[in-house]
Design a protein around this motif. Structure first.
Motif, PDB file in Angstrom:
ATOM      1  N   VAL A  20       0.431  -1.106   0.176  1.00 45.96           N
ATOM      2  CA  VAL A  20       0.102   0.440  -0.284  1.00 45.96           C
ATOM      3  C   VAL A  20       0.530   1.086   0.239  1.00 45.96           C
ATOM      4  O   VAL A  20       0.774   2.263  -0.981  1.00 45.96           O
ATOM      5  CB  VAL A  20      -0.929   0.125   1.064  1.00 45.96           C
ATOM      6  N   ASN A  21       1.896   1.033   1.200  1.00 44.19           N
ATOM      7  CA  ASN A  21       2.380   2.437   0.808  1.00 44.19           C
ATOM      8  C   ASN A  21       3.204   3.270  -0.761  1.00 44.19           C
ATOM      9  O   ASN A  21       3.538   3.990  -0.435  1.00 44.19           O
ATOM     10  CB  ASN A  21       3.623   2.308   2.082  1.00 44.19           C
ATOM     11  N   THR A  22       3.990   1.625  -0.753  1.00 38.64           N
ATOM     12  CA  THR A  22       4.360   1.193  -2.391  1.00 38.64           C
ATOM     13  C   THR A  22       3.971   2.296  -3.603  1.00 38.64           C
ATOM     14  O   THR A  22       4.336   3.196  -4.480  1.00 38.64           O
ATOM     15  CB  THR A  22       5.607   0.430  -2.554  1.00 38.64           C
ATOM     16  N   ALA A  23       2.559   1.966  -3.719  1.00 37.92           N
ATOM     17  CA  ALA A  23       1.211   2.223  -3.891  1.00 37.92           C
ATOM     18  C   ALA A  23       1.047   3.497  -4.228  1.00 37.92           C
ATOM     19  O   ALA A  23       1.337   4.404  -5.628  1.00 37.92           O
ATOM     20  CB  ALA A  23      -0.227   1.548  -4.535  1.00 37.92           C
ATOM     21  N   LEU A  24       0.978   4.267  -3.018  1.00 37.87           N
ATOM     22  CA  LEU A  24       0.661   5.486  -2.717  1.00 37.87           C
ATOM     23  C   LEU A  24       1.900   6.572  -3.096  1.00 37.87           C
ATOM     24  O   LEU A  24       1.639   7.428  -3.405  1.00 37.87           O
ATOM     25  CB  LEU A  24       0.446   5.621  -0.509  1.00 37.87           C
ATOM     26  N   LYS A  25       3.360   5.854  -2.858  1.00 38.31           N
ATOM     27  CA  LYS A  25       4.479   6.593  -3.009  1.00 38.31           C
ATOM     28  C   LYS A  25       4.403   6.807  -4.513  1.00 38.31           C
ATOM     29  O   LYS A  25       4.897   7.821  -4.744  1.00 38.31           O
ATOM     30  CB  LYS A  25       5.691   6.111  -2.232  1.00 38.31           C
ATOM     31  N   LYS A  26       4.341   5.993  -5.696  1.00 40.70           N
ATOM     32  CA  LYS A  26       4.201   6.443  -6.561  1.00 40.70           C
ATOM     33  C   LYS A  26       3.133   6.796  -7.503  1.00 40.70           C
ATOM     34  O   LYS A  26       3.801   7.691  -8.183  1.00 40.70           O
ATOM     35  CB  LYS A  26       4.215   4.820  -7.381  1.00 40.70           C
ATOM     36  N   GLY A  27       1.571   6.646  -6.546  1.00 38.95           N
ATOM     37  CA  GLY A  27       1.165   7.995  -7.186  1.00 38.95           C
ATOM     38  C   GLY A  27       1.734   9.390  -7.061  1.00 38.95           C
ATOM     39  O   GLY A  27       1.139  10.299  -7.957  1.00 38.95           O
ATOM     40  N   ILE A  28       1.456   9.623  -5.471  1.00 40.25           N
ATOM     41  CA  ILE A  28       2.415  10.875  -4.426  1.00 40.25           C
ATOM     42  C   ILE A  28       3.465  11.180  -6.243  1.00 40.25           C
ATOM     43  O   ILE A  28       3.379  12.760  -6.339  1.00 40.25           O
ATOM     44  CB  ILE A  28       2.315  11.327  -3.571  1.00 40.25           C
ATOM     45  N   PRO A  33       6.625  15.066  -8.096  1.00 45.28           N
ATOM     46  CA  PRO A  33       8.340  14.126  -8.429  1.00 45.28           C
ATOM     47  C   PRO A  33       9.423  14.833  -7.286  1.00 45.28           C
ATOM     48  O   PRO A  33      10.789  14.028  -6.727  1.00 45.28           O
ATOM     49  CB  PRO A  33       8.519  14.682 -10.093  1.00 45.28           C
ATOM     50  N   THR A  34       9.181  16.287  -7.270  1.00 42.88           N
ATOM     51  CA  THR A  34      10.193  16.351  -5.782  1.00 42.88           C
ATOM     52  C   THR A  34       9.447  16.370  -3.889  1.00 42.88           C
ATOM     53  O   THR A  34      10.693  16.549  -4.162  1.00 42.88           O
ATOM     54  CB  THR A  34      10.189  18.236  -5.724  1.00 42.88           C
ATOM     55  N   ALA A  35       8.888  15.308  -4.076  1.00 43.66           N
ATOM     56  CA  ALA A  35       8.458  15.371  -2.720  1.00 43.66           C
ATOM     57  C   ALA A  35       9.352  14.228  -1.855  1.00 43.66           C
ATOM     58  O   ALA A  35      10.395  13.769  -2.707  1.00 43.66           O
ATOM     59  CB  ALA A  35       6.837  14.807  -2.812  1.00 43.66           C
ATOM     60  N   ASP A  36       9.745  14.856  -0.849  1.00 42.31           N
ATOM     61  CA  ASP A  36      10.606  13.598   0.142  1.00 42.31           C
ATOM     62  C   ASP A  36       9.551  12.915   1.052  1.00 42.31           C
ATOM     63  O   ASP A  36       9.315  13.203   1.887  1.00 42.31           O
ATOM     64  CB  ASP A  36      11.725  14.939   0.846  1.00 42.31           C
ATOM     65  N   ILE A  37       9.439  11.693   0.351  1.00 45.36           N
ATOM     66  CA  ILE A  37       8.645  10.959   1.324  1.00 45.36           C
ATOM     67  C   ILE A  37       9.057   9.893   2.036  1.00 45.36           C
ATOM     68  O   ILE A  37       9.716   9.207   1.386  1.00 45.36           O
ATOM     69  CB  ILE A  37       7.687  10.593  -0.266  1.00 45.36           C
ATOM     70  N   GLU A  38       8.814   9.226   2.821  1.00 40.63           N
ATOM     71  CA  GLU A  38       9.263   8.290   4.180  1.00 40.63           C
ATOM     72  C   GLU A  38       8.430   6.953   4.454  1.00 40.63           C
ATOM     73  O   GLU A  38       6.696   8.033   4.365  1.00 40.63           O
ATOM     74  CB  GLU A  38       9.864   9.215   5.627  1.00 40.63           C
ATOM     75  N   GLU A  39       8.238   6.354   4.030  1.00 38.72           N
ATOM     76  CA  GLU A  39       7.306   4.928   4.035  1.00 38.72           C
ATOM     77  C   GLU A  39       7.601   4.547   5.379  1.00 38.72           C
ATOM     78  O   GLU A  39       8.793   4.410   5.514  1.00 38.72           O
ATOM     79  CB  GLU A  39       7.323   4.288   2.982  1.00 38.72           C
ATOM     80  N   ARG A  40       6.778   3.839   6.577  1.00 39.29           N
ATOM     81  CA  ARG A  40       7.170   3.468   7.279  1.00 39.29           C
ATOM     82  C   ARG A  40       5.679   2.287   7.754  1.00 39.29           C
ATOM     83  O   ARG A  40       4.296   2.520   7.081  1.00 39.29           O
ATOM     84  CB  ARG A  40       6.474   4.485   9.020  1.00 39.29           C
ATOM     85  N   ILE A  41       6.216   0.696   7.505  1.00 44.33           N
ATOM     86  CA  ILE A  41       5.379  -0.120   7.813  1.00 44.33           C
ATOM     87  C   ILE A  41       4.008   0.006   9.236  1.00 44.33           C
ATOM     88  O   ILE A  41       5.367   0.011  10.190  1.00 44.33           O
ATOM     89  CB  ILE A  41       5.901  -1.577   7.303  1.00 44.33           C
ATOM     90  N   VAL A  42       3.173  -0.547   9.222  1.00 44.33           N
ATOM     91  CA  VAL A  42       2.321  -0.182  10.713  1.00 44.33           C
ATOM     92  C   VAL A  42       1.623  -1.035  10.223  1.00 44.33           C
ATOM     93  O   VAL A  42       1.162  -1.920   9.552  1.00 44.33           O
ATOM     94  CB  VAL A  42       1.636   1.152  10.676  1.00 44.33           C
ATOM     95  N   SER A  43       1.093  -1.895  11.738  1.00 42.22           N
ATOM     96  CA  SER A  43       0.020  -2.703  11.990  1.00 42.22           C
ATOM     97  C   SER A  43      -0.743  -2.366  12.851  1.00 42.22           C
ATOM     98  O   SER A  43      -0.527  -1.401  14.154  1.00 42.22           O
ATOM     99  CB  SER A  43       0.811  -4.126  12.181  1.00 42.22           C
ATOM    100  N   ASP A  44      -1.822  -3.006  12.973  1.00 44.76           N
ATOM    101  CA  ASP A  44      -3.091  -2.555  14.057  1.00 44.76           C
ATOM    102  C   ASP A  44      -2.975  -3.586  14.602  1.00 44.76           C
ATOM    103  O   ASP A  44      -3.402  -3.557  16.502  1.00 44.76           O
ATOM    104  CB  ASP A  44      -4.202  -2.751  13.839  1.00 44.76           C
ATOM    105  N   GLY A  45      -1.795  -4.901  15.111  1.00 46.20           N
ATOM    106  CA  GLY A  45      -1.541  -5.415  16.077  1.00 46.20           C
ATOM    107  C   GLY A  45      -1.934  -6.896  15.342  1.00 46.20           C
ATOM    108  O   GLY A  45      -1.325  -8.195  15.959  1.00 46.20           O
ATOM    109  N   GLY A  46      -2.442  -7.093  14.372  1.00 45.69           N
ATOM    110  CA  GLY A  46      -2.732  -8.292  13.440  1.00 45.69           C
ATOM    111  C   GLY A  46      -1.816  -8.743  13.098  1.00 45.69           C
ATOM    112  O   GLY A  46      -0.711  -8.284  13.236  1.00 45.69           O
ATOM    113  N   GLU A  47      -2.504  -8.888  11.810  1.00 42.89           N
ATOM    114  CA  GLU A  47      -1.954  -9.660  10.337  1.00 42.89           C
ATOM    115  C   GLU A  47      -0.968  -7.979  10.034  1.00 42.89           C
ATOM    116  O   GLU A  47      -1.496  -7.528  10.155  1.00 42.89           O
ATOM    117  CB  GLU A  47      -2.381 -10.119   9.507  1.00 42.89           C
ATOM    118  N   GLY A  48       0.230  -8.820   9.666  1.00 39.89           N
ATOM    119  CA  GLY A  48       1.907  -7.835   9.276  1.00 39.89           C
ATOM    120  C   GLY A  48       2.516  -6.813  11.056  1.00 39.89           C
ATOM    121  O   GLY A  48       3.320  -6.402  10.891  1.00 39.89           O
TER     122      GLY A  48
END
Length: 106
Positions: A20-28, A33-48
């Motif tokens: 999801v993060n990668t797809a959003l980053k690609k779209g943004i 194109p000059t955006a400084d984007i950081e991605e973080r994997i998150v979880s609600d405590g379940g899967e992932g």
């Protein structure tokens, strides 16, 4: 330059947090194109959950066998952080809906 943090949970039965993060980053980047984007994997405590923890900590993986909701043996793993002597467990490896996939309509 825009600074953007992307931190999405998984989309159940479709995409992982990272996907999801990668797809959003690609779209943004396609419109800013000059955006400084950081991605973080998150979880609600379940899967992932373990993937989210592993994205910030160096864990050792240990394979485990657990019983699923039908008392079948299922494989999973736990994460061990040797510096803090902490064990991380993702309980959905034993109780998650993915283990009853034959019963749900997804």
């Amino acid at each position: 330059m825009e600074k953007i943090l992307i931190a999405c949970d998984k989309f159940k039965t479709t995409f992982s947090s990272q996907e999801v993060n990668t797809a959003l980053k690609k779209g943004i980047l396609s419109v800013c194109p000059t955006a400084d984007i950081e991605e973080r994997i998150v979880s609600d405590g379940g899967e992932g959950f373990l993937a989210a923890i592993e994205s910030i900590l160096s864990l050792e993986r240990y394979p485990v066998h657990v019983l699923d909701p039908f008392k079948r043996i299922s494989s999973g793993y736990l994460g061990w952080h040797p510096e803090t002597k902490t064990v991380y467990i993702e309980s959905c490896q034993a109780t998650g809906y993915h283990l009853i996939k034959d019963l749900h309509p997804f």
